[in-house]
Design a protein around this motif. Sequence first.
Motif, PDB file in Angstrom:
ATOM      1  N   VAL A   1     106.674  35.423  30.456  1.00  0.00           N
ATOM      2  CA  VAL A   1     105.534  36.193  29.735  1.00  0.00           C
ATOM      3  C   VAL A   1     106.081  36.055  28.316  1.00  0.00           C
ATOM      4  N   ASN A   2     105.062  35.775  27.350  1.00  0.00           N
ATOM      5  CA  ASN A   2     105.566  35.445  25.906  1.00  0.00           C
ATOM      6  C   ASN A   2     104.822  36.476  25.317  1.00  0.00           C
ATOM      7  N   GLU A   3     104.782  36.370  23.967  1.00  0.00           N
ATOM      8  CA  GLU A   3     104.073  37.354  22.916  1.00  0.00           C
ATOM      9  C   GLU A   3     102.288  37.411  23.300  1.00  0.00           C
ATOM     10  N   TYR A   4     101.960  36.285  23.933  1.00  0.00           N
ATOM     11  CA  TYR A   4     100.357  36.312  24.085  1.00  0.00           C
ATOM     12  C   TYR A   4     100.043  36.631  25.378  1.00  0.00           C
ATOM     13  N   GLY A   5     101.203  36.909  26.513  1.00  0.00           N
ATOM     14  CA  GLY A   5     100.828  37.292  27.627  1.00  0.00           C
ATOM     15  C   GLY A   5     101.536  36.406  28.852  1.00  0.00           C
ATOM     16  N   PRO A   6     101.065  36.410  29.740  1.00  0.00           N
ATOM     17  CA  PRO A   6     101.785  35.751  31.165  1.00  0.00           C
ATOM     18  C   PRO A   6     101.474  34.262  30.880  1.00  0.00           C
ATOM     19  N   CYS A   7     102.652  33.444  31.215  1.00  0.00           N
ATOM     20  CA  CYS A   7     102.221  31.876  31.161  1.00  0.00           C
ATOM     21  C   CYS A   7     102.290  31.622  32.627  1.00  0.00           C
ATOM     22  N   PHE A   8     101.236  30.671  33.111  1.00  0.00           N
ATOM     23  CA  PHE A   8     101.226  30.131  34.469  1.00  0.00           C
ATOM     24  C   PHE A   8     101.563  28.501  34.346  1.00  0.00           C
ATOM     25  N   SER A   9     102.055  28.066  35.415  1.00  0.00           N
ATOM     26  CA  SER A   9     102.424  26.629  35.852  1.00  0.00           C
ATOM     27  C   SER A   9     101.913  26.120  37.073  1.00  0.00           C
ATOM     28  N   LEU A  10     102.077  24.987  37.188  1.00  0.00           N
ATOM     29  CA  LEU A  10     101.565  24.420  38.776  1.00  0.00           C
ATOM     30  C   LEU A  10     102.905  23.670  39.076  1.00  0.00           C
ATOM     31  N   LYS A  11     102.668  23.549  40.456  1.00  0.00           N
ATOM     32  CA  LYS A  11     103.829  22.837  41.122  1.00  0.00           C
ATOM     33  C   LYS A  11     103.140  22.456  42.486  1.00  0.00           C
ATOM     34  N   LEU A  12     103.492  21.430  43.201  1.00  0.00           N
ATOM     35  CA  LEU A  12     103.109  21.095  44.364  1.00  0.00           C
ATOM     36  C   LEU A  12     104.225  21.677  45.526  1.00  0.00           C
ATOM     37  N   GLU A  13     103.267  22.201  46.711  1.00  0.00           N
ATOM     38  CA  GLU A  13     104.342  22.731  47.714  1.00  0.00           C
ATOM     39  C   GLU A  13     103.494  22.493  48.764  1.00  0.00           C
ATOM     40  N   ASP A  14     104.352  22.682  49.973  1.00  0.00           N
ATOM     41  CA  ASP A  14     103.799  22.610  51.082  1.00  0.00           C
ATOM     42  C   ASP A  14     103.955  23.855  52.095  1.00  0.00           C
ATOM     43  N   ASN A  15     104.529  24.780  51.629  1.00  0.00           N
ATOM     44  CA  ASN A  15     104.535  26.207  52.232  1.00  0.00           C
ATOM     45  C   ASN A  15     103.713  27.079  51.855  1.00  0.00           C
ATOM     46  N   LEU A  16     103.132  27.790  52.712  1.00  0.00           N
ATOM     47  CA  LEU A  16     102.241  29.060  52.637  1.00  0.00           C
ATOM     48  C   LEU A  16     103.189  30.295  52.924  1.00  0.00           C
ATOM     49  N   SER A  17     103.243  31.078  52.362  1.00  0.00           N
ATOM     50  CA  SER A  17     104.015  32.628  52.738  1.00  0.00           C
ATOM     51  C   SER A  17     102.885  33.513  53.134  1.00  0.00           C
ATOM     52  N   ASP A  18     103.182  34.546  53.906  1.00  0.00           N
ATOM     53  CA  ASP A  18     102.484  35.626  54.164  1.00  0.00           C
ATOM     54  C   ASP A  18     101.753  36.146  52.855  1.00  0.00           C
ATOM     55  N   LYS A  19     102.522  36.078  51.671  1.00  0.00           N
ATOM     56  CA  LYS A  19     102.160  36.836  50.628  1.00  0.00           C
ATOM     57  C   LYS A  19     101.132  35.942  49.728  1.00  0.00           C
ATOM     58  N   ASP A  20     100.671  34.681  50.228  1.00  0.00           N
ATOM     59  CA  ASP A  20      99.932  33.940  49.404  1.00  0.00           C
ATOM     60  C   ASP A  20      98.603  33.864  49.809  1.00  0.00           C
ATOM     61  N   ILE A  21      97.700  33.654  48.905  1.00  0.00           N
ATOM     62  CA  ILE A  21      96.214  33.554  49.124  1.00  0.00           C
ATOM     63  C   ILE A  21      95.959  31.899  48.948  1.00  0.00           C
ATOM     64  N   LYS A  22      95.236  31.313  49.770  1.00  0.00           N
ATOM     65  CA  LYS A  22      95.046  29.929  49.575  1.00  0.00           C
ATOM     66  C   LYS A  22      93.493  29.710  49.497  1.00  0.00           C
ATOM     67  N   ILE A  23      92.879  28.994  48.506  1.00  0.00           N
ATOM     68  CA  ILE A  23      91.663  28.739  48.312  1.00  0.00           C
ATOM     69  C   ILE A  23      91.356  27.096  48.048  1.00  0.00           C
ATOM     70  N   ILE A  24      90.116  26.704  48.453  1.00  0.00           N
ATOM     71  CA  ILE A  24      89.849  25.372  48.105  1.00  0.00           C
ATOM     72  C   ILE A  24      88.755  25.322  46.969  1.00  0.00           C
ATOM     73  N   GLU A  25      89.121  24.628  45.890  1.00  0.00           N
ATOM     74  CA  GLU A  25      88.185  24.523  44.840  1.00  0.00           C
ATOM     75  C   GLU A  25      88.021  22.970  44.240  1.00  0.00           C
ATOM     76  N   LYS A  26      86.941  22.379  44.441  1.00  0.00           N
ATOM     77  CA  LYS A  26      86.595  21.293  44.134  1.00  0.00           C
ATOM     78  C   LYS A  26      87.496  20.250  45.063  1.00  0.00           C
ATOM     79  N   GLY A  27      87.711  20.547  46.349  1.00  0.00           N
ATOM     80  CA  GLY A  27      88.388  19.868  47.136  1.00  0.00           C
ATOM     81  C   GLY A  27      89.868  19.977  46.964  1.00  0.00           C
ATOM     82  N   ILE A  28      90.255  20.939  46.075  1.00  0.00           N
ATOM     83  CA  ILE A  28      91.777  21.000  45.890  1.00  0.00           C
ATOM     84  C   ILE A  28      92.348  22.184  46.455  1.00  0.00           C
TER      85      ILE A  28
END
Length: 111
Positions: free
Chosen positions: A36-63
């Motif tokens: 988090v910085n002075e403008y609010g939350p900061c988000f990033s992307l990474k590749l991952e092969d694990n899905l936990s029980d706390k995760d939501i999975k969606i498909i958008e535009k085939g991704i």
Amino acid sequence: MMGLITDRAAKELRSILEDESKKGRKLMVRIFLNGVNEYGPCFSLKLEDNLSDKDIKIIEKGIPLIFENSLKLEIGNLQIDYIDDQCCSGFTIKDVGINGGCGLNCSGCNR
């Protein structure tokens, strides 16, 4: 949550995922809180092969996208884009819900 990924970002992500698939890896794109910085939350992307029980999975535009359930409200306001210009190239993540598309992010350009 429609419009989370622009067409250009989807094309770039699809290419990355296809390259990894040729190596025998079945990956998803995780959106995660990177601080988090002075403008609010900061988000990033990474590749991952694990899905936990706390995760939501969606498909958008085939991704296949995954994120923690606790981020559901914030994710709905994000837009993932890909830029490639004279200055830099890379993925950007903007908060379009609060700032009308002018939000700052931490995913910056890669030179």
